[in-house]
Motif scaffolding. Structure first.
Motif, mmCIF file in Angstrom:
data_model
loop_
_atom_site.group_PDB
_atom_site.id
_atom_site.type_symbol
_atom_site.label_atom_id
_atom_site.label_comp_id
_atom_site.label_asym_id
_atom_site.label_seq_id
_atom_site.Cartn_x
_atom_site.Cartn_y
_atom_site.Cartn_z
ATOM 1 N N PRO A 1 1.050 -1.750 0.165
ATOM 2 C CA PRO A 1 -0.055 -0.140 -0.267
ATOM 3 C C PRO A 1 1.142 1.174 -0.129
ATOM 4 N N PRO A 2 0.280 2.635 -0.675
ATOM 5 C CA PRO A 2 -0.856 2.272 -0.710
ATOM 6 C C PRO A 2 -0.606 2.715 -2.705
ATOM 7 N N ASP A 3 -2.177 2.088 -2.994
ATOM 8 C CA ASP A 3 -2.146 2.345 -4.812
ATOM 9 C C ASP A 3 -1.873 4.014 -5.161
ATOM 10 N N LEU A 4 -0.695 4.670 -5.005
ATOM 11 C CA LEU A 4 -0.030 5.490 -5.422
ATOM 12 C C LEU A 4 0.593 5.130 -6.770
ATOM 13 N N ASP A 5 1.395 6.125 -7.356
ATOM 14 C CA ASP A 5 2.640 6.128 -8.651
ATOM 15 C C ASP A 5 3.780 6.627 -8.405
ATOM 16 N N ILE A 6 5.015 5.930 -7.658
ATOM 17 C CA ILE A 6 5.999 6.543 -7.758
ATOM 18 C C ILE A 6 7.181 6.613 -8.721
ATOM 19 N N ARG A 7 8.205 7.369 -8.371
ATOM 20 C CA ARG A 7 9.608 7.258 -9.545
ATOM 21 C C ARG A 7 10.602 7.147 -8.413
ATOM 22 N N PRO A 8 11.209 6.125 -8.009
ATOM 23 C CA PRO A 8 11.860 5.454 -7.242
ATOM 24 C C PRO A 8 13.391 5.915 -7.868
ATOM 25 N N ALA B 1 -3.045 11.954 -7.185
ATOM 26 C CA ALA B 1 -4.722 12.575 -6.907
ATOM 27 C C ALA B 1 -5.244 12.979 -6.145
ATOM 28 N N PRO B 2 -5.688 14.215 -6.752
ATOM 29 C CA PRO B 2 -6.674 14.658 -5.969
ATOM 30 C C PRO B 2 -7.713 13.468 -4.663
ATOM 31 N N GLY B 3 -7.446 13.861 -3.526
ATOM 32 C CA GLY B 3 -8.041 12.906 -2.501
ATOM 33 C C GLY B 3 -7.260 12.383 -2.035
ATOM 34 N N GLU B 4 -6.262 11.135 -2.608
ATOM 35 C CA GLU B 4 -5.238 10.209 -1.975
ATOM 36 C C GLU B 4 -3.826 11.243 -1.710
ATOM 37 N N GLU B 5 -3.708 9.410 -1.216
ATOM 38 C CA GLU B 5 -3.219 10.246 0.869
ATOM 39 C C GLU B 5 -1.710 8.869 1.589
ATOM 40 N N ILE B 6 -1.112 9.132 1.619
ATOM 41 C CA ILE B 6 -0.856 8.224 2.276
ATOM 42 C C ILE B 6 -0.826 7.635 3.989
ATOM 43 N N ARG C 1 -2.702 14.176 2.828
ATOM 44 C CA ARG C 1 -3.612 13.979 2.024
ATOM 45 C C ARG C 1 -3.718 14.965 0.981
ATOM 46 N N ASN C 2 -3.881 14.572 -1.159
ATOM 47 C CA ASN C 2 -3.789 16.233 -1.259
ATOM 48 C C ASN C 2 -5.274 16.296 -1.210
ATOM 49 N N VAL C 3 -4.919 17.525 -0.696
ATOM 50 C CA VAL C 3 -6.421 18.197 -0.826
ATOM 51 C C VAL C 3 -6.905 18.943 -1.904
ATOM 52 N N GLY C 4 -5.861 19.393 -2.767
ATOM 53 C CA GLY C 4 -5.701 20.250 -4.000
ATOM 54 C C GLY C 4 -7.227 19.117 -4.985
ATOM 55 N N GLU C 5 -6.776 20.076 -5.654
ATOM 56 C CA GLU C 5 -7.438 20.299 -6.987
ATOM 57 C C GLU C 5 -7.010 19.590 -8.361
ATOM 58 N N GLU C 6 -5.670 19.603 -8.082
ATOM 59 C CA GLU C 6 -4.947 19.259 -8.820
ATOM 60 C C GLU C 6 -3.469 18.281 -8.372
ATOM 61 N N ARG C 7 -2.673 17.298 -9.646
ATOM 62 C CA ARG C 7 -1.780 16.178 -9.463
ATOM 63 C C ARG C 7 -1.527 17.178 -7.727
ATOM 64 N N GLY C 8 -0.881 16.141 -6.776
ATOM 65 C CA GLY C 8 0.305 16.470 -6.202
ATOM 66 C C GLY C 8 1.323 15.721 -6.296
#
Length: 133
Positions: free
Chosen positions: A23-30, A48-53, A104-111
């Motif tokens: 977890p979590p189901d996010l995209d990363i660049r290692p 994405a908006p609303g996604e979090e760790i 958590r990304n609380v914005g309306e754009e990508r974080g």
């Protein structure tokens, strides 16, 4: 390794949802892996908006974060002593071992967040509520 230089665009994007039990189901660049780091981890996370760790802690690893893009709400501190902090581009924060942290990304754009962790041990997230302060 004396030194190494890479461009972020040259580091392949990894979709964590395709890796079982990660977890979590996010995209990363290692980026740390591609730089050959041995004393720390370095990762660029995409939200994405609303996604979090979610709020978690580590037993050994200290983690350092820097917001590159987006607006985040941070949950920081030991269980029972947490506070929420707003963070935008240019914001740094750090969590020592056994100190809870999540964002958590609380914005309306990508974080986009850069994280550094040391030492680079296999240190799965712990429930901060189960740790003695």
């Amino acid at each position: 390794m004396d030194y190494n230089v890479i461009d972020l665009d040259d580091v392949p994007l990894t979709d964590l949802s395709e890796i079982e039990n990660v977890p979590p189901d996010l995209d990363i660049r290692p980026v740390g892996e591609h730089l050959g780091l041995s004393e720390m981890r370095a990762t660029v996370w995409y939200f994405a908006p609303g996604e979090e760790i979610q709020y978690h802690a580590h037993s050994e690893q200290e983690e350092f974060y820097f917001v590159l893009e987006g607006e985040f709400s941070l949950k920081l501190g030991r269980s029972g002593e947490t506070e929420y902090v707003d963070a935008g581009p240019g914001t740094f924060w750090v969590a020592e071992p056994e100190v809870g942290h999540g964002h958590r990304n609380v914005g309306e754009e990508r974080g986009v967040v850069l994280s550094l962790g040391a030492p680079p041990v296999d240190d799965p997230g712990l429930d901060p509520h189960s740790l003695d302060g």
